[in-house]
Design an enzyme around this catalytic site. Structure first.
Site, PDB file in Angstrom:
ATOM      1  N   ASN A 217       4.710   2.658  -1.007  1.00  0.00           N
ATOM      2  CA  ASN A 217       4.536   1.497  -0.137  1.00  0.00           C
ATOM      3  C   ASN A 217       4.754   1.774   1.349  1.00  0.00           C
ATOM      4  OD1 ASN A 217       7.220   1.580  -0.997  1.00  0.00           O
ATOM      5  ND2 ASN A 217       7.555  -0.677   0.102  1.00  0.00           N
TER       6      ASN A 217
ATOM      7  N   CYS B 105      -3.175  -5.409  -6.159  1.00  0.00           N
ATOM      8  CA  CYS B 105      -3.102  -4.132  -6.667  1.00  0.00           C
ATOM      9  C   CYS B 105      -3.709  -4.361  -8.311  1.00  0.00           C
ATOM     10  CB  CYS B 105      -1.885  -3.780  -6.831  1.00  0.00           C
ATOM     11  SG  CYS B 105      -1.200  -3.180  -5.379  1.00  0.00           S
TER      12      CYS B 105
ATOM     13  N   CYS C 185       0.437  -1.492  -0.644  1.00  0.00           N
ATOM     14  CA  CYS C 185       1.338  -1.103  -1.827  1.00  0.00           C
ATOM     15  C   CYS C 185       0.932   0.371  -2.120  1.00  0.00           C
ATOM     16  CB  CYS C 185       0.956  -2.374  -2.746  1.00  0.00           C
ATOM     17  SG  CYS C 185       1.143  -3.718  -2.440  1.00  0.00           S
TER      18      CYS C 185
ATOM     19  N   GLU D 125       0.374   1.287  -5.415  1.00  0.00           N
ATOM     20  CA  GLU D 125      -0.656   1.544  -6.228  1.00  0.00           C
ATOM     21  C   GLU D 125      -2.056   1.524  -5.589  1.00  0.00           C
ATOM     22  OE1 GLU D 125       1.882  -0.939  -6.006  1.00  0.00           O
ATOM     23  OE2 GLU D 125       2.135  -2.054  -7.933  1.00  0.00           O
TER      24      GLU D 125
END
Length: 161
Positions: A62, A115, A73, A75
């Site tokens: 992140n 995400c 984020c 991801e």
């Protein structure tokens, strides 16, 4: 006449010793990636690691910003990097690990809605589910066999193509 719609969600829970070697390696990379997260505001570090079809491992974490909510984020960092640098290579698995900055224990988290939709878009692009591994606080791991297990009514299910 009203109708009840039921969606079953299935996650598998494994103890560390039960995992495949490749899954342990992926989770370990996510754990290492979270240590380099830029989280000066929340002090909550998240790391993500992706295994691509060609055997390449990628990591991300992140990245916060004082101009909230412009952070990104872990991801989305790693999946964006994968798409930018390996646009034709299918992601097979993504592992996610998180913890408070000064904590020794990991915390169970699930991808946020943005995400989840990003993972759905990647799955749609490659027409293949991405295995999602979530490290829990007790070194247990939750595994979803695709984003449908975390986002059953995703946006792309309802738009015309």
């Amino acid at each position: 006449m009203s109708k009840k719609i039921v969606e079953n969600i299935i996650l598998m829970q494994y103890h560390w010793e039960e995992l495949e070697v490749a899954d342990k390696a992926l989770i370990s990379k996510a754990k290492k990636a979270l240590e380099h997260a830029y989280a000066p505001y929340s002090h909550f570090q998240v790391g993500a690691a992706v295994l691509l079809e060609n055997g390449t491992f990628l990591t991300g974490n992140n990245q916060e910003n004082a101009s909230f909510p412009t952070g990104i984020c872990a991801e989305r960092v790693v999946l964006s990097y994968a798409n930018a640098n390996y646009p034709e290579t299918r992601p097979l698995k993504i592992a996610i690990a998180a913890k408070a900055k000064n904590s020794r224990n990991h915390q169970t988290i699930f991808p946020c809605g943005i995400c989840r939709q990003t993972i759905a878009e990647v799955e749609q692009k490659f027409k293949f589910p991405i295995k999602i591994l979530l490290l829990c606080d007790n070194e247990e791991v939750l595994i979803a066999e695709g984003i449908d297990q975390l986002l059953p009514f995703k946006f792309s299910d309802f738009i015309a193509r």
